[in-house]
Write an enzyme that holds these catalytic residues in place. Structure first.
Site, PDB file in Angstrom:
ATOM      1  N   ARG A  28     -20.123  -3.154 -16.274  1.00  0.00           N
ATOM      2  CA  ARG A  28     -21.257  -3.842 -16.256  1.00  0.00           C
ATOM      3  C   ARG A  28     -21.100  -5.539 -15.842  1.00  0.00           C
ATOM      4  O   ARG A  28     -21.670  -6.340 -16.258  1.00  0.00           O
ATOM      5  CB  ARG A  28     -21.813  -4.034 -17.804  1.00  0.00           C
ATOM      6  CG  ARG A  28     -21.871  -2.744 -18.441  1.00  0.00           C
ATOM      7  CD  ARG A  28     -23.253  -2.084 -17.890  1.00  0.00           C
ATOM      8  NE  ARG A  28     -23.413  -0.517 -18.305  1.00  0.00           N
ATOM      9  CZ  ARG A  28     -22.711   0.306 -17.815  1.00  0.00           C
ATOM     10  NH1 ARG A  28     -22.190   0.127 -16.465  1.00  0.00           N
ATOM     11  NH2 ARG A  28     -23.025   1.487 -18.158  1.00  0.00           N
TER      12      ARG A  28
ATOM     13  N   SER B  50     -29.048  -0.420 -24.470  1.00  0.00           N
ATOM     14  CA  SER B  50     -27.925  -0.768 -25.214  1.00  0.00           C
ATOM     15  C   SER B  50     -27.804  -2.297 -25.309  1.00  0.00           C
ATOM     16  O   SER B  50     -27.636  -2.812 -24.312  1.00  0.00           O
ATOM     17  CB  SER B  50     -26.559  -0.130 -24.595  1.00  0.00           C
ATOM     18  OG  SER B  50     -26.761   1.215 -24.536  1.00  0.00           O
TER      19      SER B  50
ATOM     20  N   GLU C 291     -24.409  -6.899 -24.257  1.00  0.00           N
ATOM     21  CA  GLU C 291     -24.536  -6.423 -22.861  1.00  0.00           C
ATOM     22  C   GLU C 291     -26.013  -7.184 -22.469  1.00  0.00           C
ATOM     23  O   GLU C 291     -25.794  -7.689 -21.112  1.00  0.00           O
ATOM     24  CB  GLU C 291     -24.749  -5.186 -22.670  1.00  0.00           C
ATOM     25  CG  GLU C 291     -25.081  -4.539 -21.574  1.00  0.00           C
ATOM     26  CD  GLU C 291     -25.200  -3.092 -21.362  1.00  0.00           C
ATOM     27  OE1 GLU C 291     -24.565  -2.175 -21.709  1.00  0.00           O
ATOM     28  OE2 GLU C 291     -26.360  -2.615 -20.462  1.00  0.00           O
TER      29      GLU C 291
HETATM   30  C1  FAD Z   1     -34.673   2.132 -21.971  1.00  0.00           C
HETATM   31  C2  FAD Z   1     -33.608   1.694 -21.461  1.00  0.00           C
HETATM   32  C3  FAD Z   1     -32.370   2.288 -21.093  1.00  0.00           C
HETATM   33  C4  FAD Z   1     -31.563   1.712 -20.319  1.00  0.00           C
HETATM   34  N1  FAD Z   1     -30.413   2.467 -19.918  1.00  0.00           N
HETATM   35  C5  FAD Z   1     -29.464   1.937 -19.227  1.00  0.00           C
HETATM   36  C6  FAD Z   1     -28.358   2.690 -18.695  1.00  0.00           C
HETATM   37  O1  FAD Z   1     -28.329   3.924 -19.063  1.00  0.00           O
HETATM   38  N2  FAD Z   1     -27.473   2.088 -17.935  1.00  0.00           N
HETATM   39  C7  FAD Z   1     -27.271   0.735 -17.691  1.00  0.00           C
HETATM   40  O2  FAD Z   1     -26.600   0.413 -17.132  1.00  0.00           O
HETATM   41  N3  FAD Z   1     -28.368  -0.200 -17.954  1.00  0.00           N
HETATM   42  C8  FAD Z   1     -29.301   0.410 -18.966  1.00  0.00           C
HETATM   43  N4  FAD Z   1     -30.549  -0.276 -19.224  1.00  0.00           N
HETATM   44  C9  FAD Z   1     -30.549  -1.814 -19.000  1.00  0.00           C
HETATM   45  C10 FAD Z   1     -31.161  -2.203 -17.894  1.00  0.00           C
HETATM   46  O3  FAD Z   1     -32.035  -1.284 -17.349  1.00  0.00           O
HETATM   47  C11 FAD Z   1     -30.232  -2.416 -16.410  1.00  0.00           C
HETATM   48  O4  FAD Z   1     -29.166  -3.209 -16.859  1.00  0.00           O
HETATM   49  C12 FAD Z   1     -30.882  -2.746 -15.293  1.00  0.00           C
HETATM   50  O5  FAD Z   1     -29.867  -2.694 -14.252  1.00  0.00           O
HETATM   51  C13 FAD Z   1     -31.414  -4.205 -15.433  1.00  0.00           C
HETATM   52  O6  FAD Z   1     -32.205  -4.214 -14.256  1.00  0.00           O
HETATM   53  P1  FAD Z   1     -33.582  -5.351 -14.219  1.00  0.00           P
HETATM   54  O7  FAD Z   1     -34.174  -5.513 -12.946  1.00  0.00           O
HETATM   55  O8  FAD Z   1     -34.431  -5.116 -15.494  1.00  0.00           O
HETATM   56  O9  FAD Z   1     -33.007  -6.618 -14.612  1.00  0.00           O
HETATM   57  P2  FAD Z   1     -33.219  -7.916 -15.731  1.00  0.00           P
HETATM   58  O10 FAD Z   1     -33.293  -7.377 -17.014  1.00  0.00           O
HETATM   59  O11 FAD Z   1     -34.411  -8.671 -14.998  1.00  0.00           O
HETATM   60  O12 FAD Z   1     -32.080  -8.995 -15.400  1.00  0.00           O
HETATM   61  C14 FAD Z   1     -30.827  -8.476 -15.754  1.00  0.00           C
HETATM   62  C15 FAD Z   1     -29.792  -9.455 -15.184  1.00  0.00           C
HETATM   63  O13 FAD Z   1     -29.841  -9.366 -13.699  1.00  0.00           O
HETATM   64  C16 FAD Z   1     -30.028 -10.396 -12.871  1.00  0.00           C
HETATM   65  N5  FAD Z   1     -30.761 -10.049 -11.953  1.00  0.00           N
HETATM   66  C17 FAD Z   1     -31.904  -9.240 -11.668  1.00  0.00           C
HETATM   67  N6  FAD Z   1     -32.312  -9.135 -10.497  1.00  0.00           N
HETATM   68  C18 FAD Z   1     -31.366  -9.817  -9.575  1.00  0.00           C
HETATM   69  C19 FAD Z   1     -31.122  -9.721  -8.271  1.00  0.00           C
HETATM   70  N7  FAD Z   1     -31.866  -9.206  -7.390  1.00  0.00           N
HETATM   71  N8  FAD Z   1     -30.070 -10.528  -7.726  1.00  0.00           N
HETATM   72  C20 FAD Z   1     -29.235 -11.096  -8.820  1.00  0.00           C
HETATM   73  N9  FAD Z   1     -29.264 -10.903 -10.074  1.00  0.00           N
HETATM   74  C21 FAD Z   1     -30.390 -10.220 -10.694  1.00  0.00           C
HETATM   75  C22 FAD Z   1     -30.991 -11.307 -13.755  1.00  0.00           C
HETATM   76  O14 FAD Z   1     -30.717 -12.609 -13.561  1.00  0.00           O
HETATM   77  C23 FAD Z   1     -30.266 -11.106 -15.255  1.00  0.00           C
HETATM   78  O15 FAD Z   1     -29.181 -11.919 -15.411  1.00  0.00           O
HETATM   79  C24 FAD Z   1     -31.518   0.418 -19.906  1.00  0.00           C
HETATM   80  C25 FAD Z   1     -32.451  -0.384 -20.565  1.00  0.00           C
HETATM   81  C26 FAD Z   1     -33.474   0.186 -21.265  1.00  0.00           C
HETATM   82  C27 FAD Z   1     -34.520  -0.840 -21.704  1.00  0.00           C
END
Ligand code: FAD
Length: 304
Positions: free
Chosen positions: A177, A227, A297
């Site tokens: 992560r 999570s 996380e």
């Molecule tokens: C129902 C559910 C299930 C999930 N299942 C999983 C799973 O199975 N595995 C898992 O790993 N995660 C899971 N997640 C968590 C999440 O979806 C992941 O961590 C995902 O990768 C976050 O992406 P995001 O675009 O929503 O980022 P955000 O939540 O918008 O941001 C998260 C972080 O990433 C940074 N960020 C976003 N875009 C960029 C970019 N282009 N460049 C640099 N930094 C950036 C942000 O600044 C922030 O610090 C789940 C979430 C939910 C709600």
């Protein structure tokens, strides 16, 4: 940062096409929680990204990059400074042989679907992760044995103070992560993913199987950020929370999901304060009962 006059100066200098003042962020997060950002800017070109971040850095204006908001908890008081997100021009996906190039704003599920359509295997694990490619690379998102690090071979990053640079997989320093972006504050712009040829029907069947497993185990009917805690070495956060008797524990409208103790769900109208109080209670009780220190996380944003 008491006066918000800086916003007019920024708009006059950077001239972003799309921006909003005091935009509530709850609607931009999967938790459906969060107060307003002083300024929310949708970035549509690389030049705009560079200009905006350089300006913020020069003027000491705090900025934060938001993906699809599926791994964040934004404070009830919102975010001071600028929240940036990519517009649709950063969501393009192209396929060339076994390689797929995608913009950071592309939803991971769509990237996985595109791979499947081209008979490319390797992204089945990602088809149920609700974030963007950018958030996925930043977090080295993973599930069911797969992680972004298995498929990313190159990443175009905007590095504040330096400019646009391309990192190899090794240079991305992926770990559980985590990636180099969490240390350097770099913004992922685009990534090159290397996949392997496969059979479309088999790829889709695997995605269907994993997503059914996800639906059976995760509380997808309620807003959440997935999570909440990282997996501690040698244990599973959800199991420790369950064993500590906290399944279903509720503070305000935030609840430890009765379906999956690793998730905190918003029962409707939960505040960041509710969620933070619940996180602290979980950490305290799990530590007392098991000796494990759970580390969030999810990214907790906006508490100055
Ligand atoms: C129902 C559910 C299930 C999930 N299942 C999983 C799973 O199975 N595995 C898992 O790993 N995660 C899971 N997640 C968590 C999440 O979806 C992941 O961590 C995902 O990768 C976050 O992406 P995001 O675009 O929503 O980022 P955000 O939540 O918008 O941001 C998260 C972080 O990433 C940074 N960020 C976003 N875009 C960029 C970019 N282009 N460049 C640099 N930094 C950036 C942000 O600044 C922030 O610090 C789940 C979430 C939910 C709600």
């Amino acid at each position: 940062m008491k006066s918000k006059d800086w916003r007019e100066a920024l708009i006059a200098e950077v001239k972003p096409e799309r921006f909003r003042y005091d935009e509530p962020l709850a609607g931009y997060t999967s938790f459906r929680i969060g107060g307003p950002a002083d300024l929310l800017v949708e970035v549509n070109t690389r030049a705009e990204l560079a200009k905006l971040i350089s300006y913020c850095e020069r003027m000491a204006i705090p900025w934060f990059f938001l993906g699809r908001g599926t791994n964040v908890l934004v404070d009830d008081t919102g975010l001071r400074g600028v929240a940036l997100r990519f517009g649709p021009d950063f969501a393009r996906i192209t396929v060339d042989g076994v390689c797929l190039r995608a913009g950071a704003a592309a939803p991971l599920a769509l990237v996985a679907e595109t791979a499947a359509r081209h008979g490319l295997s390797g992204l089945e694990f990602a088809s149920g992760i609700p974030g963007s490619l950018g958030g996925g690379v930043f977090m080295n998102a993973g599930s069911y044995g797969g992680e972004m690090k298995d498929v990313v071979v190159a990443a175009e990053v905007y590095q504040p103070g330096i400019g646009f640079v391309t990192f190899s997989r090794d240079e991305m320093a992926f770990g559980y992560r985590t990636s180099i972006l969490q240390k350097t504050g770099g913004i992922l712009v685009e990534a090159l993913l290397q996949l392997t040829p496969g059979d479309e029907t088999a790829i889709r069947a695997e995605m269907k199987r994993l997503n059914a497993q996800r639906r059976a185990k995760q509380p997808l009917d309620y807003p959440s950020a997935g999570s909440v805690f990282k997996r501690p070495a040698g244990a599973f956060a959800g199991q420790l929370i369950e064993e500590a008797g906290l399944k279903g524990r509720r503070i305000g409208q935030a609840q430890v999901s009765p379906k999956h103790a690793g998730f905190i769900v918003n029962l409707g109208g939960a505040t960041a304060r509710d969620v933070l109080a619940l996180i602290e209670e979980i950490q305290t009780i799990v530590f007392q009962r098991t000796g494990y220190r759970l580390e969030p996380e999810i990214r907790i944003l906006g508490r100055e």
